[in-house]
Every structure is written in structure tokens, then in C-alpha cells.
Write an enzyme that holds these catalytic residues in place. Structure first.
Site, PDB file in Angstrom:
ATOM      1  N   VAL A 193       0.809  -1.227   0.000  1.00 38.24           N
ATOM      2  CA  VAL A 193       0.000   0.000   0.000  1.00 38.24           C
ATOM      3  C   VAL A 193       0.838   1.271   0.000  1.00 38.24           C
ATOM      4  CG1 VAL A 193      -1.989  -1.055   1.126  1.00 38.24           C
ATOM      5  CG2 VAL A 193      -0.214   0.018   2.523  1.00 38.24           C
ATOM      6  N   TYR A 194       2.140   1.144   0.211  1.00 36.39           N
ATOM      7  CA  TYR A 194       2.983   2.339   0.217  1.00 36.39           C
ATOM      8  C   TYR A 194       3.069   2.892  -1.201  1.00 36.39           C
ATOM      9  CZ  TYR A 194       4.670   1.030   4.915  1.00 36.39           C
ATOM     10  OH  TYR A 194       4.779   0.707   6.253  1.00 36.39           O
ATOM     11  N   SER A 195       2.421   4.035  -1.397  1.00 29.63           N
ATOM     12  CA  SER A 195       2.418   4.708  -2.706  1.00 29.63           C
ATOM     13  C   SER A 195       1.960   3.775  -3.824  1.00 29.63           C
ATOM     14  CB  SER A 195       3.807   5.284  -3.023  1.00 29.63           C
ATOM     15  OG  SER A 195       4.174   6.254  -2.061  1.00 29.63           O
TER      16      SER A 195
END
Length: 344
Positions: free
Chosen positions: A61-63
Site C-alpha cells: 500500500v505504500y504509494s
């Protein structure tokens, strides 16, 4: 660099690890964290490896996956020199199959992460949050398959309720499935809730803590004090809504003591806050982040020295908060306390 066993496993990790949430930053949250491209990320990885930091943590989900992609580019050609930890389970889209840890979602998530990272295996796969909609038997059997096929080496969790973690560990033991060896948790001088239930569980069951946001979501950088507002360049202006809450008086009380110890030691406020965490029970590694080389080198200065017992006691006292029921009686009443001596 000091290395520790990660929980009850043979995996040895550095006491400081690197959080790649600043890589490829996009969106209101991750864009505020940082936006290192592959070139900048490679330089930060170079510095980490020179210092003995070999564990790099990211998440799908990071970026929107960009963090994994940039990390993959940054470690290209030296995969054997690093350990990769990534997480999955939080929503990555609006469809019914875009969240959670069902068998199909988990398999697709791992395949996607492997592709973005440019590798054939993940050293530590962590479930980013507890998914109440997926039976734990389905989850553990799927993780067992992923480990047996070599796509995942070890498994862990993040932000898990204690009773669900214990349930999963018991079922893993019963069926011979892989045990969770790590719990990625929020823990800091201004957020010690981990100590009430999760720390004793970890000590008893051999689950190592990987600490996220050890500087209290940027509040323990030394820039915030009783008489000083949040500085103009702080990411808190954009991200405070996502941050673990903290009462102002607790923050100021802790910073007062950090300032005093900084004057005694010549160390910075963040270095002292990180060093305190490294000495806590069950902590295997503290995850540091950095938007640039200067921040990284400062955070790396948290190791190689020790606080005195008296300084630790002052930090313990300043950061102490009465835990909620049912833990409070064990602090307040002698009979309760005698039955359950604290770990810390």
C-alpha cells in the site's frame, strides 16, 4: 551494528532497519513522508549497508506499490546482501478482492510484490492488519503453501490484537504451520501501549517486535517543544490525522527529559529516543525512515553507545501512563502486582 534473532527463529536482523515508506512517495500520506526515486534510494541503501543495516521494510500500500518498485531497483544486483520485509492485507483498490488475506488475495498479493521487488522470494511477509472476514485456518494454510514453495521465508503480523495473534500461534502449533515470528508494532516514548498485552505475549511466545514510527510520528525529532508550535516544514501538518494520538502534556514531559539527556550526552533527541527503544524487552529491530542522507546518518547515530540506568529510569518515569483496565489494578494494588511482576 548489533544483530538479534527475530523472535524464536534463526533469522538474524540488525537492531536498526530501514523503512522504505519514503520511496516513490505519492498521495497525501506517502507524498508527505518522502518521494525518493531509484537513484536517491540506491544512495540511502548504500549508506545502510555500509552501516550494517540489512533489513528493508515496505508494503504494497505504500504509494500504490511504488515503494516496492523503487526498493527493488535500489537493491538490484545485491539481493543476497539484504533482507526484504513487506506487508499486505490493507485495501489496494475498491473491488471485493482488493483487500484482506483470503487465499486468492494473499497469493495474488505475494505474486505482485515479488514482481515489483524484482525478486523470487520475500524474507519476511507480514499481514498489515487483522482481517476478521478470513478464517484463520485458511490464512495459515495459505501461508504454509507460500513458505513450502519458497516464495516466502518467514511470516509475521502487524497491528494485530493480542487474542488473534495468540489464536493463530496456537493453531499453527497444532497443525505444523509456520508460526508468526514477528509483530510490527507502534511503540515509542509517547506510545507505550504495546507493553500492556502484546509485549508479554511476545516474550512468552517468541515473537520479535519490529517497531514502526519509533519517533512518535515525527513528534520526537526535537523540533516540537512546550513553547514551539509544529514547524512549517513538518509532515505533521499533512499527516496528523493518520497519526497515533498523544496528549500534549505527555509529549512535552517526555521532550523535557530528552532535552536534558541530550545536554548530558551530546546526542540528539531522536538518537536518545531510538536508543531507549533498542533496550526494551522483545524488541528485535527499530525501523528508521529518512527522506535524505542527513536524516539517515543522524538516525544511525542511535547505536554504538548506551544510556545510563539513571537516564533510562528518568525516561521511563516521564513516559509512564496508567494502562486501562484490566491492567491498572496490577499497578495500583500490591496483591495484584505481586502476582504479575512487569517485564519493564
Amino acid at each position: 551494528m548489533e544483530y538479534r534473532q527475530l523472535g524464536a527463529s534463526g533469522l538474524r536482523v540488525p537492531v536498526l532497519s530501514f523503512g522504505a515508506g519514503t520511496f516513490g512517495g505519492a498521495g497525501p500520506l506517502f507524498g508527505a513522508w518522502g518521494n525518493s526515486d531509484a537513484r536517491e534510494a540506491r544512495r540511502l541503501v548504500d549508506i545502510c549497508l555500509e552501516a550494517g543495516v540489512t533489513l528493508f521494510d515496505t508494503a504494497d500500500v505504500y504509494s500504490d506499490g511504488a515503494s516496492e518498485e523503487v526498493l527493488g531497483e535500489a537493491i538490484r544486483g545485491r539481493r543476497d546482501a539484504v533482507l526484504i520485509s513487506t506487508k499486505t492485507g490493507l485495501p489496494t483498490g475498491d473491488g471485493p478482492g482488493d483487500w484482506g488475506v483470503s487465499r486468492s488475495r494473499l497469493i495474488r498479493a505475494v505474486e505482485g510484490a515479488l514482481k515489483r521487488l524484482g525478486t523470487d522470494h520475500i524474507d519476511l511477509l507480514q499481514l498489515h492488519a487483522f482481517d476478521a472476514s478470513t478464517p484463520v485456518e485458511e490464512l495459515l494454510a495459505t501461508l504454509d503453501m507460500l513458505v513450502r514453495t519458497g516464495k516466502v521465508r518467514h511470516v509475521g503480523v502487524s497491528n494485530y490484537p493480542g487474542w488473534q495473534l495468540m489464536k493463530a500461534l496456537a493453531l499453527a502449533d497444532r497443525h505444523g504451520w509456520p508460526r508468526f515470528i514477528a509483530h510490527q508494532v507502534y511503540y515509542s516514548l509517547i506510545g507505550r501501549a504495546y507493553e500492556a498485552d502484546l509485549m508479554p505475549l511476545a516474550a512468552d511466545q517468541g515473537v520479535g517486535a519490529l517497531v514502526w514510527s519509533p519517533l512518535g510520528w515525527g513528534r520526537l525529532t526535537g523540533k516540537i517543544r512546550r513553547s514551539a508550535p509544529i514547524p512549517a516544514g513538518s509532515r505533521l501538518h499533512e499527516t496528523a490525522a493518520f497519526a497515533p494520538p498523544v496528549e500534549d502534556e505527555l509529549l512535552y514531559r517526555v521532550v523535557d527529559v530528552l532535552d536534558a539527556i541530550a545536554g548530558e550526552t551530546g546526542k540528539t533527541v531522536p538518537q536518545i529516543a531510538l536508543n531507549w527503544l533498542i533496550g526494551r524487552p522483545t524488541v528485535s529491530s527499530v525501523i528508521i525512515g529518512a527522506r535524505n542522507e542527513e536524516q539517515l546518518r543522524q538516525n544511525l547515530g542511535a547505536i554504538g553507545w548506551s544510556l545510563t540506568a539513571e537516564q533510562v529510569a528518568r525516561l521511563d518515569a516521564a513516559s509512564d501512563v496508567m494502562p486501562p483496565y484490566p491492567h491498572a489494578p496490577y499497578r495500583q494494588q500490591e496483591g495484584f502486582a505481586r502476582l504479575n511482576p512487569p517485564l519493564v
